[in-house]
Design an enzyme around this catalytic site. Structure first.
Site, mmCIF file in Angstrom:
data_model
loop_
_atom_site.group_PDB
_atom_site.id
_atom_site.type_symbol
_atom_site.label_atom_id
_atom_site.label_comp_id
_atom_site.label_asym_id
_atom_site.label_seq_id
_atom_site.Cartn_x
_atom_site.Cartn_y
_atom_site.Cartn_z
ATOM 1 N N SER A 30 -0.536 11.787 -16.454
ATOM 2 C CA SER A 30 -1.584 11.736 -17.361
ATOM 3 C C SER A 30 -1.774 13.187 -18.007
ATOM 4 C CB SER A 30 -2.936 11.898 -16.334
ATOM 5 O OG SER A 30 -4.123 12.108 -17.100
ATOM 6 N N ASP B 55 0.940 -1.186 0.046
ATOM 7 C CA ASP B 55 0.068 -0.015 0.223
ATOM 8 C C ASP B 55 1.014 1.044 -0.112
ATOM 9 O OD1 ASP B 55 -1.647 2.123 0.684
ATOM 10 O OD2 ASP B 55 -2.677 1.208 1.887
ATOM 11 N N LEU C 63 -10.498 10.660 -7.351
ATOM 12 C CA LEU C 63 -11.579 10.556 -6.315
ATOM 13 C C LEU C 63 -12.552 11.846 -6.578
ATOM 14 C CD1 LEU C 63 -9.541 10.026 -3.032
ATOM 15 C CD2 LEU C 63 -10.777 8.253 -4.440
ATOM 16 N N TYR D 247 -6.989 15.250 -8.675
ATOM 17 C CA TYR D 247 -6.351 14.296 -9.496
ATOM 18 C C TYR D 247 -5.051 15.142 -10.471
ATOM 19 C CZ TYR D 247 -5.322 10.708 -13.116
ATOM 20 O OH TYR D 247 -4.754 9.451 -13.746
ATOM 21 N N ASN E 155 2.504 3.069 -10.768
ATOM 22 C CA ASN E 155 1.621 3.030 -11.391
ATOM 23 C C ASN E 155 0.412 3.504 -10.486
ATOM 24 O OD1 ASN E 155 -0.252 1.949 -13.525
ATOM 25 N ND2 ASN E 155 -0.986 0.816 -11.888
ATOM 26 N N VAL F 113 -7.718 5.058 -21.156
ATOM 27 C CA VAL F 113 -7.699 3.554 -21.390
ATOM 28 C C VAL F 113 -8.861 2.920 -20.602
ATOM 29 C CG1 VAL F 113 -6.426 1.851 -20.668
ATOM 30 C CG2 VAL F 113 -5.235 3.905 -21.080
ATOM 31 N N THR G 200 -10.138 1.119 -18.259
ATOM 32 C CA THR G 200 -10.004 0.441 -17.154
ATOM 33 C C THR G 200 -11.181 0.909 -16.003
ATOM 34 O OG1 THR G 200 -8.696 2.146 -16.119
ATOM 35 C CG2 THR G 200 -7.388 0.533 -17.280
#
Ligand code: NAP
Length: 246
Positions: free
Chosen positions: A146, A65, A97, A169, A92, A202, A204
């Site tokens: 990103s 974690d 959120l 983010y 990665n 992507v 996911t």
């Protein structure tokens, strides 16, 4: 005890029980590497490792974690004892959120939590493992960033992502890009390369089914950066293997 066989590179991919991290692990191991997949849930990471091993890949797993120092501190000894070192770190693991949350409604705890994983987590894992990576003859660190962490893109009213709100983010990925540049600067001349990768949008759990790219496609640039030759770039930001503006 498993020591690495001569010439076989060893990689750690964080947040690799699913999504792009899982696919990066598959592709790196497919190139003949020993890959350790890390994830915070023991059962999920063990299950992911079993799936990849069933494809004949040299995959190991560790509970990690990135927000919990207790799971980070044992890593150097683990890699030293099990594999005799570490060559490649792919940071990665990340969380998103606050998709769609306007600034006025963003709670500071959400901002803190996001940075805890996406920035401080990367710092902590990288700091712990850097002594091993420095010893490698092909040390590579790849940070999954990103386009939403590109200040150039965020400042562009014509960007395809102009309507997408994710203050926490995006700020965490901008900071991650700063980590890439600052660490690459310190490591200049050492042979260790540090780069940021934008995988694209992507399919996911994070990217959703609406995304145009498969995890296989999303893993391409991170895997390319993880396996750069000695004359490859460092301190850069790349998407589809091409430089992306900061
Ligand atoms: P994902 O499917 O949500 O997977 C994220 C992974 O990170 C999961 O394995 C998750 O574990 C793990 N994780 C989250 N918090 C963690 C923690 N504290 N410690 C360890 N692992 C943790 O996301 P993805 O789409 O594959 O994204 C991978 C990377 O690409 C991220 O850095 C993301 O920001 C970046 N990215 C993705 C896209 C996209 O379109 N998908 C676009 C640009 C950038 P659990 O299963 O336990 O939750």
């Amino acid at each position: 005890m498993t020591k690495r066989s001569k010439g076989r590179r060893v990689a750690l991919v964080t947040g690799a029980n699913k999504g792009i991290g899982f696919e990066i692990s598959r592709q790196l191991a497919g190139q003949g590497m020993t890959v350790v997949i890390g994830a915070r849930n023991e059962a999920r990471v063990a299950e992911a490792a079993t799936r990849l091993r069933s494809e004949g890949l040299d995959i190991h797993h560790v509970r990690l974690d990135v927000t919990d120092l207790k799971t980070i501190e044992p890593l150097p000894q683990f890699f030293e004892e099990q594999f005799g070192g570490l060559d490649i770190l792919v940071n990665n693991a990340a969380i998103l959120l606050d998709e769609g949350t306007p600034f006025d409604e963003l709670e500071i705890n959400v901002l803190r939590k996001t940075f805890e994983t996406n920035f401080f987590g990367v710092f902590a894992v990288t700091k712990a493992l850097l002594p091993l990576i420095r010893r490698s003859e092909m040390g590579r660190i790849v940070n999954l960033s990103s386009e939403l962490g590109s200040l150039a893109d965020l400042s562009d009213p014509e960007s395809p992502y102009a309507g997408f709100l994710s203050f926490a983010y995006s700020a965490s990925k901008v900071s991650l890009n700063a980590l890439t540049v600052l660490l690459a600067k310190e490591l200049r001349g050492s042979g260790v390369k540090v780069n940021s990768a934008d995988p694209g949008w992507v399919k996911t759990d994070m990217g959703t089914e609406a995304a145009p790219l498969t995890p296989e496609e999303g893993a391409d640039t991170p895997v390319w950066l993880a396996t750069l030759p000695a004359d490859g770039p460092t301190g850069g930001f790349f998407s589809s293997r091409q430089p992306l503006a900061w």
